[in-house]
Motif scaffolding. Sequence first.
Motif, PDB file in Angstrom:
ATOM      1  N   TYR A  12       0.794  -1.286  -0.101  1.00  0.00           N
ATOM      2  CA  TYR A  12       0.045   0.006  -0.128  1.00  0.00           C
ATOM      3  C   TYR A  12       0.954   1.180   0.092  1.00  0.00           C
ATOM      4  N   LEU A  13       1.855   1.246   1.009  1.00  0.00           N
ATOM      5  CA  LEU A  13       2.754   2.460   1.048  1.00  0.00           C
ATOM      6  C   LEU A  13       3.564   2.766  -0.352  1.00  0.00           C
ATOM      7  N   LYS A  14       4.036   1.350  -0.826  1.00  0.00           N
ATOM      8  CA  LYS A  14       4.667   1.632  -2.318  1.00  0.00           C
ATOM      9  C   LYS A  14       3.784   2.323  -3.390  1.00  0.00           C
ATOM     10  N   ARG A  15       2.587   1.581  -3.353  1.00  0.00           N
ATOM     11  CA  ARG A  15       1.762   2.232  -4.465  1.00  0.00           C
ATOM     12  C   ARG A  15       1.318   3.547  -4.311  1.00  0.00           C
ATOM     13  N   LYS A  16       1.051   4.233  -3.059  1.00  0.00           N
ATOM     14  CA  LYS A  16       0.740   5.603  -2.694  1.00  0.00           C
ATOM     15  C   LYS A  16       1.871   6.393  -3.092  1.00  0.00           C
ATOM     16  N   THR A  17       3.024   6.006  -3.034  1.00  0.00           N
ATOM     17  CA  THR A  17       4.289   6.894  -3.306  1.00  0.00           C
ATOM     18  C   THR A  17       5.231   6.435  -4.521  1.00  0.00           C
ATOM     19  N   SER A  18       4.153   5.978  -5.584  1.00  0.00           N
ATOM     20  CA  SER A  18       4.934   5.580  -6.827  1.00  0.00           C
ATOM     21  C   SER A  18       4.808   6.848  -7.716  1.00  0.00           C
ATOM     22  N   TYR A  19       5.565   6.636  -8.789  1.00  0.00           N
ATOM     23  CA  TYR A  19       5.653   7.502 -10.136  1.00  0.00           C
ATOM     24  C   TYR A  19       3.999   7.295 -10.674  1.00  0.00           C
ATOM     25  N   THR A  20       3.663   5.990 -10.934  1.00  0.00           N
ATOM     26  CA  THR A  20       2.519   5.709 -11.610  1.00  0.00           C
ATOM     27  C   THR A  20       1.309   6.585 -10.852  1.00  0.00           C
ATOM     28  N   ALA A  21       1.322   6.348  -9.611  1.00  0.00           N
ATOM     29  CA  ALA A  21       0.008   6.940  -9.012  1.00  0.00           C
ATOM     30  C   ALA A  21      -0.104   8.333  -9.084  1.00  0.00           C
ATOM     31  N   TRP A  22       1.162   9.163  -9.039  1.00  0.00           N
ATOM     32  CA  TRP A  22       1.471  10.530  -9.451  1.00  0.00           C
ATOM     33  C   TRP A  22       0.916  11.045 -10.706  1.00  0.00           C
ATOM     34  N   HIS A  23       1.309   9.933 -11.528  1.00  0.00           N
ATOM     35  CA  HIS A  23       0.897  10.410 -12.992  1.00  0.00           C
ATOM     36  C   HIS A  23      -0.388  10.217 -13.168  1.00  0.00           C
ATOM     37  N   ARG A  24      -0.917   9.396 -12.587  1.00  0.00           N
ATOM     38  CA  ARG A  24      -2.620   9.188 -12.810  1.00  0.00           C
ATOM     39  C   ARG A  24      -3.155  10.523 -12.180  1.00  0.00           C
ATOM     40  N   GLU A  25      -2.882  11.082 -10.979  1.00  0.00           N
ATOM     41  CA  GLU A  25      -3.268  12.164 -10.539  1.00  0.00           C
ATOM     42  C   GLU A  25      -3.129  13.425 -11.747  1.00  0.00           C
ATOM     43  N   ALA A  26      -1.889  13.629 -12.249  1.00  0.00           N
ATOM     44  CA  ALA A  26      -1.639  14.778 -13.065  1.00  0.00           C
ATOM     45  C   ALA A  26      -2.413  14.686 -14.254  1.00  0.00           C
ATOM     46  N   ASP A  27      -2.473  13.455 -15.000  1.00  0.00           N
ATOM     47  CA  ASP A  27      -3.366  13.166 -15.984  1.00  0.00           C
ATOM     48  C   ASP A  27      -5.008  13.577 -15.513  1.00  0.00           C
ATOM     49  N   ALA A  28      -5.277  13.259 -14.424  1.00  0.00           N
ATOM     50  CA  ALA A  28      -6.901  13.595 -13.978  1.00  0.00           C
ATOM     51  C   ALA A  28      -6.834  15.042 -14.183  1.00  0.00           C
ATOM     52  N   PHE A  29      -5.902  15.700 -13.564  1.00  0.00           N
ATOM     53  CA  PHE A  29      -5.883  17.490 -13.688  1.00  0.00           C
ATOM     54  C   PHE A  29      -5.930  17.779 -14.875  1.00  0.00           C
ATOM     55  N   ASP A  30      -5.096  17.249 -15.953  1.00  0.00           N
ATOM     56  CA  ASP A  30      -4.971  17.478 -17.422  1.00  0.00           C
ATOM     57  C   ASP A  30      -6.244  17.665 -17.998  1.00  0.00           C
ATOM     58  N   ARG A  31      -7.019  16.578 -17.787  1.00  0.00           N
ATOM     59  CA  ARG A  31      -8.475  16.483 -18.286  1.00  0.00           C
ATOM     60  C   ARG A  31      -9.254  17.527 -17.900  1.00  0.00           C
ATOM     61  N   PHE A  32      -9.276  17.959 -16.421  1.00  0.00           N
ATOM     62  CA  PHE A  32      -9.819  18.937 -15.898  1.00  0.00           C
ATOM     63  C   PHE A  32      -9.462  20.460 -16.596  1.00  0.00           C
ATOM     64  N   PHE A 135     -10.347  14.355  -7.697  1.00  0.00           N
ATOM     65  CA  PHE A 135     -10.124  13.945  -6.239  1.00  0.00           C
ATOM     66  C   PHE A 135      -9.869  12.654  -6.015  1.00  0.00           C
ATOM     67  N   ASP A 136     -10.689  11.871  -6.765  1.00  0.00           N
ATOM     68  CA  ASP A 136     -10.690  10.401  -6.542  1.00  0.00           C
ATOM     69  C   ASP A 136      -9.169  10.010  -6.816  1.00  0.00           C
ATOM     70  N   ALA A 137      -8.593  10.616  -7.997  1.00  0.00           N
ATOM     71  CA  ALA A 137      -7.279  10.187  -8.156  1.00  0.00           C
ATOM     72  C   ALA A 137      -6.201  10.645  -6.929  1.00  0.00           C
ATOM     73  N   THR A 138      -6.510  11.620  -6.304  1.00  0.00           N
ATOM     74  CA  THR A 138      -5.608  12.224  -5.282  1.00  0.00           C
ATOM     75  C   THR A 138      -5.319  11.117  -3.998  1.00  0.00           C
ATOM     76  N   GLN A 139      -6.735  10.364  -3.987  1.00  0.00           N
ATOM     77  CA  GLN A 139      -6.670   9.412  -3.036  1.00  0.00           C
ATOM     78  C   GLN A 139      -5.686   8.178  -3.155  1.00  0.00           C
ATOM     79  N   ASP A 140      -5.120   8.112  -4.368  1.00  0.00           N
ATOM     80  CA  ASP A 140      -4.219   7.076  -4.601  1.00  0.00           C
ATOM     81  C   ASP A 140      -2.715   7.128  -4.268  1.00  0.00           C
ATOM     82  N   THR A 141      -2.656   8.687  -3.931  1.00  0.00           N
ATOM     83  CA  THR A 141      -1.160   9.528  -3.798  1.00  0.00           C
ATOM     84  C   THR A 141      -0.989   9.679  -2.331  1.00  0.00           C
TER      85      THR A 141
END
Length: 216
Positions: A12-32, A135-141
């Motif tokens: 869980y901690l590895k996943r929350k601090t991964s590049y993939t999780a943060w890229h997912r958040e950035a992609d979600a903001f780009d769509r906004f 906001f949902d994507a931020t829960q993964d980081t």
Amino acid sequence: MRPDDRRKIFWYLKRKTSYTAWHREADAFDRFANIFERQVREEPVALPNNSICETNWERFYPDILKTQVLYEQGLERLKQGDRSVWLYNERGILRDATMNASDWHCYLVTNGPRGDNFFDGKYVDAMTDATRIFFDATQDTGYVQSMMSDTPAPELWGTGWYEKFSKMPIPAHLPDVPEPHIDVFLRTGEMVTVFGIYEPQIKDGCMNYLLAGAEA
């Protein structure tokens, strides 16, 4: 805490601090941001409907572009292994990006801190839906330290984890928690020297991701 619990928390901690999780958040903001751009291009100033005055979307757009740049620069540094992007100082640009982006969730979904911010425009509903997805994507980081907290280690072991585990996409078979190549031992109150996952040496002590420069 069982051995399987330790494996899940480590995953869980590895996943929350991964590049993939943060890229997912950035992609979600780009769509906004893409919807925001359409609003600016097609209706830069929206006449009042829900609000008492017009909404000047052009005025807000530079902050949207700045936030996109912060995500881009932060992801590039994170990809190179620079985890200072999560700090609460001038180097913490991913932290800044999240805070800037989250403001729009507050403004559009809950109408601001006091519930009195209203915006008009042809794409307001689409932007509101997009910022909910963001906001949902931020829960993964997680960087996993609160600026306002007295402790940088918010994860505590308890029965609530079993409900949390049940909602996570945890792989069926997880490897054992690896032994560190070099032991880093800190006493409570000492300065964290290395970014990474630490585990308290007490019964049922819960792992946390600690940031270098914070007090253990």
